[in-house]
Design a protein around this motif. Structure first.
Motif, mmCIF file in Angstrom:
data_model
loop_
_atom_site.group_PDB
_atom_site.id
_atom_site.type_symbol
_atom_site.label_atom_id
_atom_site.label_comp_id
_atom_site.label_asym_id
_atom_site.label_seq_id
_atom_site.Cartn_x
_atom_site.Cartn_y
_atom_site.Cartn_z
ATOM 1 N N THR A 54 -17.748 23.802 2.980
ATOM 2 C CA THR A 54 -17.421 22.623 3.778
ATOM 3 C C THR A 54 -15.908 22.589 3.960
ATOM 4 O O THR A 54 -15.160 22.689 2.986
ATOM 5 N N THR A 55 -15.474 22.441 5.202
ATOM 6 C CA THR A 55 -14.047 22.402 5.510
ATOM 7 C C THR A 55 -13.686 21.024 6.049
ATOM 8 O O THR A 55 -14.327 20.522 6.968
ATOM 9 N N CYS A 56 -12.658 20.435 5.465
ATOM 10 C CA CYS A 56 -12.167 19.119 5.875
ATOM 11 C C CYS A 56 -10.756 19.322 6.427
ATOM 12 O O CYS A 56 -9.915 19.907 5.749
ATOM 13 N N GLN A 57 -10.506 18.829 7.634
ATOM 14 C CA GLN A 57 -9.186 19.014 8.242
ATOM 15 C C GLN A 57 -8.664 17.709 8.815
ATOM 16 O O GLN A 57 -9.419 16.907 9.358
ATOM 17 N N GLY A 58 -7.346 17.543 8.724
ATOM 18 C CA GLY A 58 -6.673 16.398 9.329
ATOM 19 C C GLY A 58 -6.939 15.093 8.605
ATOM 20 O O GLY A 58 -7.655 14.234 9.107
ATOM 21 N N GLN A 59 -6.346 14.932 7.446
ATOM 22 C CA GLN A 59 -6.556 13.708 6.666
ATOM 23 C C GLN A 59 -6.049 12.482 7.427
ATOM 24 O O GLN A 59 -4.953 12.479 7.966
ATOM 25 N N ILE A 60 -6.866 11.463 7.454
ATOM 26 C CA ILE A 60 -6.481 10.176 8.043
ATOM 27 C C ILE A 60 -6.033 9.301 6.876
ATOM 28 O O ILE A 60 -6.829 8.970 6.001
ATOM 29 N N THR A 61 -4.755 8.948 6.839
ATOM 30 C CA THR A 61 -4.228 8.257 5.660
ATOM 31 C C THR A 61 -4.646 6.795 5.575
ATOM 32 O O THR A 61 -5.001 6.323 4.516
ATOM 33 N N CYS A 62 -4.602 6.074 6.649
ATOM 34 C CA CYS A 62 -4.988 4.659 6.621
ATOM 35 C C CYS A 62 -5.673 4.286 7.926
ATOM 36 O O CYS A 62 -5.152 4.552 8.994
ATOM 37 N N ARG A 63 -6.815 3.676 7.790
ATOM 38 C CA ARG A 63 -7.497 3.156 8.973
ATOM 39 C C ARG A 63 -7.509 1.645 8.861
ATOM 40 O O ARG A 63 -8.132 1.082 7.964
ATOM 41 N N GLN A 64 -6.805 0.995 9.766
ATOM 42 C CA GLN A 64 -6.678 -0.460 9.715
ATOM 43 C C GLN A 64 -8.027 -1.167 9.822
ATOM 44 O O GLN A 64 -8.201 -2.250 9.275
ATOM 45 N N ASP A 65 -8.996 -0.545 10.498
ATOM 46 C CA ASP A 65 -10.304 -1.183 10.616
ATOM 47 C C ASP A 65 -11.094 -1.129 9.307
ATOM 48 O O ASP A 65 -11.952 -1.966 9.057
ATOM 49 N N LEU A 66 -10.785 -0.160 8.441
ATOM 50 C CA LEU A 66 -11.481 -0.052 7.158
ATOM 51 C C LEU A 66 -10.723 -0.711 6.013
ATOM 52 O O LEU A 66 -11.314 -1.088 5.011
ATOM 53 N N VAL A 67 -9.409 -0.800 6.146
ATOM 54 C CA VAL A 67 -8.575 -1.425 5.117
ATOM 55 C C VAL A 67 -7.791 -2.551 5.784
ATOM 56 O O VAL A 67 -6.645 -2.375 6.172
ATOM 57 N N PRO A 68 -8.412 -3.711 5.941
ATOM 58 C CA PRO A 68 -7.698 -4.818 6.584
ATOM 59 C C PRO A 68 -6.709 -5.455 5.608
ATOM 60 O O PRO A 68 -7.096 -6.128 4.669
ATOM 61 N N CYS A 69 -5.445 -5.194 5.825
ATOM 62 C CA CYS A 69 -4.411 -5.741 4.948
ATOM 63 C C CYS A 69 -4.000 -7.126 5.446
ATOM 64 O O CYS A 69 -3.942 -7.366 6.651
ATOM 65 N N PRO A 70 -3.692 -8.033 4.524
ATOM 66 C CA PRO A 70 -3.257 -9.372 4.933
ATOM 67 C C PRO A 70 -1.872 -9.334 5.576
ATOM 68 O O PRO A 70 -1.184 -8.314 5.539
ATOM 69 N N ALA A 71 -1.481 -10.448 6.132
ATOM 70 C CA ALA A 71 -0.148 -10.557 6.731
ATOM 71 C C ALA A 71 0.904 -10.262 5.668
ATOM 72 O O ALA A 71 0.672 -10.455 4.475
ATOM 73 N N SER A 72 2.036 -9.775 6.078
ATOM 74 C CA SER A 72 3.160 -9.435 5.201
ATOM 75 C C SER A 72 2.842 -8.265 4.272
ATOM 76 O O SER A 72 3.383 -8.162 3.182
ATOM 77 N N SER A 73 1.926 -7.395 4.701
ATOM 78 C CA SER A 73 1.612 -6.206 3.914
ATOM 79 C C SER A 73 1.278 -5.060 4.857
ATOM 80 O O SER A 73 1.123 -5.255 6.052
ATOM 81 N N HIS A 74 1.182 -3.864 4.291
ATOM 82 C CA HIS A 74 0.848 -2.691 5.091
ATOM 83 C C HIS A 74 -0.070 -1.772 4.290
ATOM 84 O O HIS A 74 -0.112 -1.828 3.064
ATOM 85 N N CYS A 75 -0.788 -0.937 5.004
ATOM 86 C CA CYS A 75 -1.705 0.008 4.383
ATOM 87 C C CYS A 75 -0.920 1.213 3.877
ATOM 88 O O CYS A 75 -0.076 1.753 4.583
ATOM 89 N N ALA A 76 -1.199 1.618 2.657
ATOM 90 C CA ALA A 76 -0.550 2.788 2.064
ATOM 91 C C ALA A 76 -1.636 3.733 1.565
ATOM 92 O O ALA A 76 -2.430 3.364 0.703
ATOM 93 N N GLY A 77 -1.687 4.931 2.134
ATOM 94 C CA GLY A 77 -2.677 5.914 1.719
ATOM 95 C C GLY A 77 -2.364 6.460 0.339
ATOM 96 O O GLY A 77 -1.206 6.586 -0.051
ATOM 97 N N ASN A 78 -3.427 6.786 -0.405
ATOM 98 C CA ASN A 78 -3.251 7.319 -1.751
ATOM 99 C C ASN A 78 -4.126 8.549 -1.961
ATOM 100 O O ASN A 78 -4.549 8.831 -3.060
ATOM 101 N N GLY A 79 -4.420 9.241 -0.879
ATOM 102 C CA GLY A 79 -5.276 10.415 -0.931
ATOM 103 C C GLY A 79 -6.415 10.259 0.052
ATOM 104 O O GLY A 79 -6.595 9.195 0.645
ATOM 105 N N PRO A 80 -7.206 11.306 0.257
ATOM 106 C CA PRO A 80 -8.301 11.220 1.226
ATOM 107 C C PRO A 80 -9.340 10.178 0.828
ATOM 108 O O PRO A 80 -9.882 10.217 -0.268
ATOM 109 N N GLY A 81 -9.560 9.228 1.710
ATOM 110 C CA GLY A 81 -10.531 8.175 1.450
ATOM 111 C C GLY A 81 -10.027 7.072 0.547
ATOM 112 O O GLY A 81 -10.773 6.180 0.186
#
Length: 133
Positions: A54-81
């Motif tokens: 199985t080959t996985c390519q092109g990591q997506i670090t943060c998806r705003q639709d899956l990680v809805p962050c509150p106001a005054s914050s931002h999404c920070a990726g910490n690895g795949p998924g």
């Protein structure tokens, strides 16, 4: 900084997303078909299976639709998924709703003084129960 990781020749089973925590720069991952890509389709642009690889390519670090962050914050990726919300500069607390810096000195003084008081109370109550021989 790991960008390419080839694990397809290893006898891996049940790979966990946690196994890849911290690999934020990973672009290409190759695993045996006994493991799936960590985070699956929500974490990778392209996943292909050829034979027993199985080959996985092109990591997506943060998806705003899956990680809805509150106001005054931002999404920070910490690895795949894996993603978490971090407070923007100048904000802290529950849902990053407090402005200004975290009162570190006041918090530390309160914690230290309450620890000393609790230790003193325990020392005094323990002394009464100790008998001298």
């Amino acid at each position: 900084m790991v960008q390419y990781l080839v694990l397809d020749a290893n006898p891996l089973y049940n790979c966990s997303v946690e196994d890849f925590r911290g690999l934020t720069d990973l672009y290409f991952l190759s695993v045996p078909t006994t493991c799936s890509c960590p985070g699956e389709l929500t974490a990778w642009e392209d996943i292909t299976i050829q034979g027993n690889i199985t080959t996985c390519q092109g990591q997506i670090t943060c998806r705003q639709d899956l990680v809805p962050c509150p106001a005054s914050s931002h999404c920070a990726g910490n690895g795949p998924g894996l993603a978490e919300c971090s407070c923007d500069e100048g904000h802290h607390g529950y849902k990053c709703s407090r402005q200004g810096k975290f009162p570190t000195a006041g918090f530390a003084i309160g914690l230290i003084s309450s620890t000393i008081v609790a230790a003193g109370i325990m020392w005094c109550t323990h002394r009464r129960h100790t008998k001298m021989e």
